[in-house]
Write a protein that holds these residues in place. Structure first.
Motif, PDB file in Angstrom:
ATOM      1  N   THR A 232       7.482  64.869  72.139  1.00  0.00           N
ATOM      2  CA  THR A 232       6.087  63.879  71.550  1.00  0.00           C
ATOM      3  C   THR A 232       6.360  62.010  71.906  1.00  0.00           C
ATOM      4  O   THR A 232       5.502  61.356  72.564  1.00  0.00           O
ATOM      5  N   ILE A 233       7.030  61.719  71.649  1.00  0.00           N
ATOM      6  CA  ILE A 233       7.359  60.429  71.053  1.00  0.00           C
ATOM      7  C   ILE A 233       8.618  59.949  72.655  1.00  0.00           C
ATOM      8  O   ILE A 233       8.057  58.578  72.779  1.00  0.00           O
ATOM      9  N   TYR A 234       9.425  60.587  73.045  1.00  0.00           N
ATOM     10  CA  TYR A 234      10.560  60.511  73.992  1.00  0.00           C
ATOM     11  C   TYR A 234       9.076  60.396  75.408  1.00  0.00           C
ATOM     12  O   TYR A 234       9.308  59.834  76.216  1.00  0.00           O
ATOM     13  N   LEU A 235       8.429  61.602  75.341  1.00  0.00           N
ATOM     14  CA  LEU A 235       7.374  61.532  76.691  1.00  0.00           C
ATOM     15  C   LEU A 235       6.679  60.581  76.772  1.00  0.00           C
ATOM     16  O   LEU A 235       6.312  60.368  77.095  1.00  0.00           O
ATOM     17  N   PHE A 236       6.464  60.198  75.163  1.00  0.00           N
ATOM     18  CA  PHE A 236       4.842  59.435  74.997  1.00  0.00           C
ATOM     19  C   PHE A 236       5.890  57.675  75.629  1.00  0.00           C
ATOM     20  O   PHE A 236       4.909  57.248  76.173  1.00  0.00           O
ATOM     21  N   ILE A 237       6.547  57.490  75.263  1.00  0.00           N
ATOM     22  CA  ILE A 237       7.616  56.548  75.606  1.00  0.00           C
ATOM     23  C   ILE A 237       7.326  56.265  77.170  1.00  0.00           C
ATOM     24  O   ILE A 237       7.299  55.006  77.268  1.00  0.00           O
ATOM     25  N   ARG A 238       8.261  57.178  77.240  1.00  0.00           N
ATOM     26  CA  ARG A 238       8.262  57.423  78.912  1.00  0.00           C
ATOM     27  C   ARG A 238       7.319  57.150  80.027  1.00  0.00           C
ATOM     28  O   ARG A 238       7.472  56.766  80.948  1.00  0.00           O
ATOM     29  N   ASN A 239       6.160  58.142  79.742  1.00  0.00           N
ATOM     30  CA  ASN A 239       4.436  58.448  79.925  1.00  0.00           C
ATOM     31  C   ASN A 239       3.767  57.838  80.272  1.00  0.00           C
ATOM     32  O   ASN A 239       2.371  57.373  81.807  1.00  0.00           O
ATOM     33  N   TRP A 240       3.298  57.501  78.807  1.00  0.00           N
ATOM     34  CA  TRP A 240       1.676  55.966  78.269  1.00  0.00           C
ATOM     35  C   TRP A 240       1.403  55.800  80.016  1.00  0.00           C
ATOM     36  O   TRP A 240       0.137  55.391  79.942  1.00  0.00           O
ATOM     37  N   ASN A 241       1.691  54.790  79.847  1.00  0.00           N
ATOM     38  CA  ASN A 241       1.532  53.681  80.567  1.00  0.00           C
ATOM     39  C   ASN A 241       2.445  53.862  82.125  1.00  0.00           C
ATOM     40  O   ASN A 241       2.308  52.688  82.855  1.00  0.00           O
ATOM     41  N   LYS A 242       2.767  55.316  82.514  1.00  0.00           N
ATOM     42  CA  LYS A 242       3.445  54.978  83.976  1.00  0.00           C
ATOM     43  C   LYS A 242       2.563  55.175  84.535  1.00  0.00           C
ATOM     44  O   LYS A 242       1.794  56.181  83.888  1.00  0.00           O
ATOM     45  N   LYS A 243       2.719  55.653  86.097  1.00  0.00           N
ATOM     46  CA  LYS A 243       1.255  56.368  86.886  1.00  0.00           C
ATOM     47  C   LYS A 243       1.772  57.566  86.827  1.00  0.00           C
ATOM     48  O   LYS A 243       2.493  58.223  86.453  1.00  0.00           O
ATOM     49  N   GLU A 244       0.612  58.707  87.472  1.00  0.00           N
ATOM     50  CA  GLU A 244       0.950  60.130  87.046  1.00  0.00           C
ATOM     51  C   GLU A 244       2.463  60.565  87.687  1.00  0.00           C
ATOM     52  O   GLU A 244       2.755  59.978  89.041  1.00  0.00           O
ATOM     53  N   ASP A 245       2.914  61.292  87.034  1.00  0.00           N
ATOM     54  CA  ASP A 245       3.441  62.137  87.450  1.00  0.00           C
ATOM     55  C   ASP A 245       3.406  62.970  88.959  1.00  0.00           C
ATOM     56  O   ASP A 245       2.626  63.148  89.557  1.00  0.00           O
ATOM     57  N   PHE A 246       4.596  63.113  90.250  1.00  0.00           N
ATOM     58  CA  PHE A 246       4.233  63.478  91.038  1.00  0.00           C
ATOM     59  C   PHE A 246       3.683  65.044  91.502  1.00  0.00           C
ATOM     60  O   PHE A 246       2.844  65.294  92.045  1.00  0.00           O
ATOM     61  N   ARG A 247       4.453  65.122  90.369  1.00  0.00           N
ATOM     62  CA  ARG A 247       3.414  67.297  90.074  1.00  0.00           C
ATOM     63  C   ARG A 247       2.183  67.072  90.478  1.00  0.00           C
ATOM     64  O   ARG A 247       2.016  68.148  90.959  1.00  0.00           O
ATOM     65  N   TYR A 248       1.465  66.256  89.481  1.00  0.00           N
ATOM     66  CA  TYR A 248      -0.029  66.518  89.387  1.00  0.00           C
ATOM     67  C   TYR A 248      -0.953  65.511  90.110  1.00  0.00           C
ATOM     68  O   TYR A 248      -1.538  65.776  90.962  1.00  0.00           O
ATOM     69  N   GLN A 249       0.231  64.474  91.074  1.00  0.00           N
ATOM     70  CA  GLN A 249      -0.289  63.707  91.976  1.00  0.00           C
ATOM     71  C   GLN A 249      -0.614  64.941  93.418  1.00  0.00           C
ATOM     72  O   GLN A 249      -1.386  65.371  93.753  1.00  0.00           O
ATOM     73  N   LYS A 250       0.341  65.461  93.094  1.00  0.00           N
ATOM     74  CA  LYS A 250       0.238  66.661  95.052  1.00  0.00           C
ATOM     75  C   LYS A 250      -0.734  67.885  94.817  1.00  0.00           C
ATOM     76  O   LYS A 250      -1.231  68.250  95.536  1.00  0.00           O
ATOM     77  N   MET A 251      -0.871  68.418  92.791  1.00  0.00           N
ATOM     78  CA  MET A 251      -1.958  69.134  92.592  1.00  0.00           C
ATOM     79  C   MET A 251      -3.289  68.368  93.436  1.00  0.00           C
ATOM     80  O   MET A 251      -4.406  69.109  93.462  1.00  0.00           O
ATOM     81  N   ARG A 252      -3.121  67.126  92.478  1.00  0.00           N
ATOM     82  CA  ARG A 252      -4.642  66.379  92.529  1.00  0.00           C
ATOM     83  C   ARG A 252      -4.470  66.111  94.428  1.00  0.00           C
ATOM     84  O   ARG A 252      -5.878  66.632  94.828  1.00  0.00           O
ATOM     85  N   ASN A 253      -3.429  65.784  95.538  1.00  0.00           N
ATOM     86  CA  ASN A 253      -3.901  66.464  96.995  1.00  0.00           C
ATOM     87  C   ASN A 253      -4.803  67.627  97.409  1.00  0.00           C
ATOM     88  O   ASN A 253      -5.143  67.622  98.111  1.00  0.00           O
ATOM     89  N   LYS A 254      -3.736  68.579  96.897  1.00  0.00           N
ATOM     90  CA  LYS A 254      -4.172  69.909  97.243  1.00  0.00           C
ATOM     91  C   LYS A 254      -5.521  69.971  96.241  1.00  0.00           C
ATOM     92  O   LYS A 254      -6.537  70.995  97.833  1.00  0.00           O
ATOM     93  N   TRP A 255      -5.833  69.892  95.625  1.00  0.00           N
ATOM     94  CA  TRP A 255      -7.693  70.375  95.732  1.00  0.00           C
ATOM     95  C   TRP A 255      -8.501  69.343  95.987  1.00  0.00           C
ATOM     96  O   TRP A 255      -9.321  70.381  96.287  1.00  0.00           O
ATOM     97  N   GLN A 256      -8.609  68.017  96.384  1.00  0.00           N
ATOM     98  CA  GLN A 256      -9.410  67.110  96.739  1.00  0.00           C
ATOM     99  C   GLN A 256     -11.026  67.369  96.635  1.00  0.00           C
ATOM    100  O   GLN A 256     -11.058  65.750  95.830  1.00  0.00           O
ATOM    101  N   THR A 257     -11.333  68.595  96.248  1.00  0.00           N
ATOM    102  CA  THR A 257     -12.603  68.387  95.554  1.00  0.00           C
ATOM    103  C   THR A 257     -12.749  69.116  93.955  1.00  0.00           C
ATOM    104  O   THR A 257     -11.890  69.801  93.390  1.00  0.00           O
ATOM    105  N   LYS A 258     -13.580  68.238  92.600  1.00  0.00           N
ATOM    106  CA  LYS A 258     -14.150  69.097  91.414  1.00  0.00           C
ATOM    107  C   LYS A 258     -12.574  68.848  90.780  1.00  0.00           C
ATOM    108  O   LYS A 258     -11.888  69.243  89.870  1.00  0.00           O
ATOM    109  N   LEU A 259     -11.768  67.604  90.998  1.00  0.00           N
ATOM    110  CA  LEU A 259     -10.500  67.749  90.308  1.00  0.00           C
ATOM    111  C   LEU A 259     -10.908  67.579  88.586  1.00  0.00           C
ATOM    112  O   LEU A 259      -9.918  68.055  88.183  1.00  0.00           O
TER     113      LEU A 259
END
Length: 266
Positions: free
Chosen positions: A71-98
């Motif tokens: 958790t500490i490792y991922l918090f330092i790495r991800n907390w203030n970074k842009k959304e990971d490409f996997r989840y961006q891909k999900m958003r683009n696929k969903w389009q509605t009711k995100l």
């Protein structure tokens, strides 16, 4: 009912992280939630059991060691970074009711997976077997050794990759040093291995119900190998010639000596 209470606590935990992720507009924060979710399950099941044994204490220690570190490792790495490409891909696929889809398809599903993988922990803590004979001790020791091997691969692999990326001279290069020389995914190998260790610790109680916990390492190994871990990263680098050269000589998952002059990807 005890099993249901434990899941309700876990669901509340992931729901809190869902709210945080919507505020931050980053569903990838669920990755930070993942590690500590197992500590939540460990503590809640311990409270319900109302007793401590050596095996339960050891289980608590290894889960805390792994969960806090991840958790500490991922918090330092991800907390203030842009959304990971996997989840961006999900958003683009969903389009509605995100938000609705994010809750059910990301956070709710993660809570279910976390609960499933936590079965060795839950079954250990709710176990009524208090035996601690030599056979129990030997199985427990074996589980600890396997856990520590996996934990070492995960921690060292993550550390080596972090140091590699921090060096500007390595920009655009493929990490093929240290543990990464022997496996293309030492952190994923470590993750799967430590869960086999945790399950063996659970089996040391010699309680038949803990056999159900074998679902845990089997599930996480299959997920990492064929669904969420290895395949996504391999696909990401499928057109990278340097990576394909690296893949030709380096084992995909289980650590092995590098191959020489082998044209096939393992």
């Amino acid at each position: 009912m005890n099993y249901l209470y434990i899941y309700i606590v876990l669901l509340i935990y992931f729901s809190i992280w869902f709210i945080i992720s919507q505020i931050k507009k980053n569903n990838g924060l669920v990755d930070i939630a993942w590690g500590l979710s197992f500590l939540v399950t460990t503590v809640s099941s311990l409270i319900i059991s109302k007793e401590l044994t050596i095996t339960k204490v050891i289980m608590l220690v290894v889960i805390a060691l792994w969960g806090f570190r991840l958790t500490i490792y991922l918090f330092i790495r991800n907390w203030n970074k842009k959304e990971d490409f996997r989840y961006q891909k999900m958003r683009n696929k969903w389009q509605t009711k995100l938000k609705t889809k994010a809750f059910f398809k990301v956070f709710l599903s993660q809570s279910l997976f976390s609960y499933l993988i936590s079965l060795p922990i839950i079954l250990t803590n709710l176990s009524n077997n208090h035996n601690f004979k030599l056979i129990n001790q030997l199985i427990l020791l074996l589980g600890l050794i396997i856990f520590l091997i996996g934990y070492t691969f995960e921690v060292v692999g993550d550390y080596q990759l972090k140091k590699f990326k921090q060096n500007p001279l390595n920009k655009g290069k493929i990490m093929d040093q240290g543990l990464w020389k022997y496996t293309r995914h030492p952190n994923y190998f470590g993750e799967a291995t430590l869960w086999w260790g945790i399950t063996i610790i659970s089996l040391s109680t010699l309680n038949k119900t803990t056999l159900v916990g074998l679902i845990s390492p089997i599930t996480i190994t299959l997920l990492l190998l064929y669904v969420t871990g290895v395949p996504l990263l391999e696909k990401r680098y499928k057109d990278n010639l340097d990576y394909q050269t690296y893949a030709n000589k380096t084992s995909k998952f289980f650590p092995l000596p590098p191959k020489k002059n082998n044209p096939k990807v393992v």
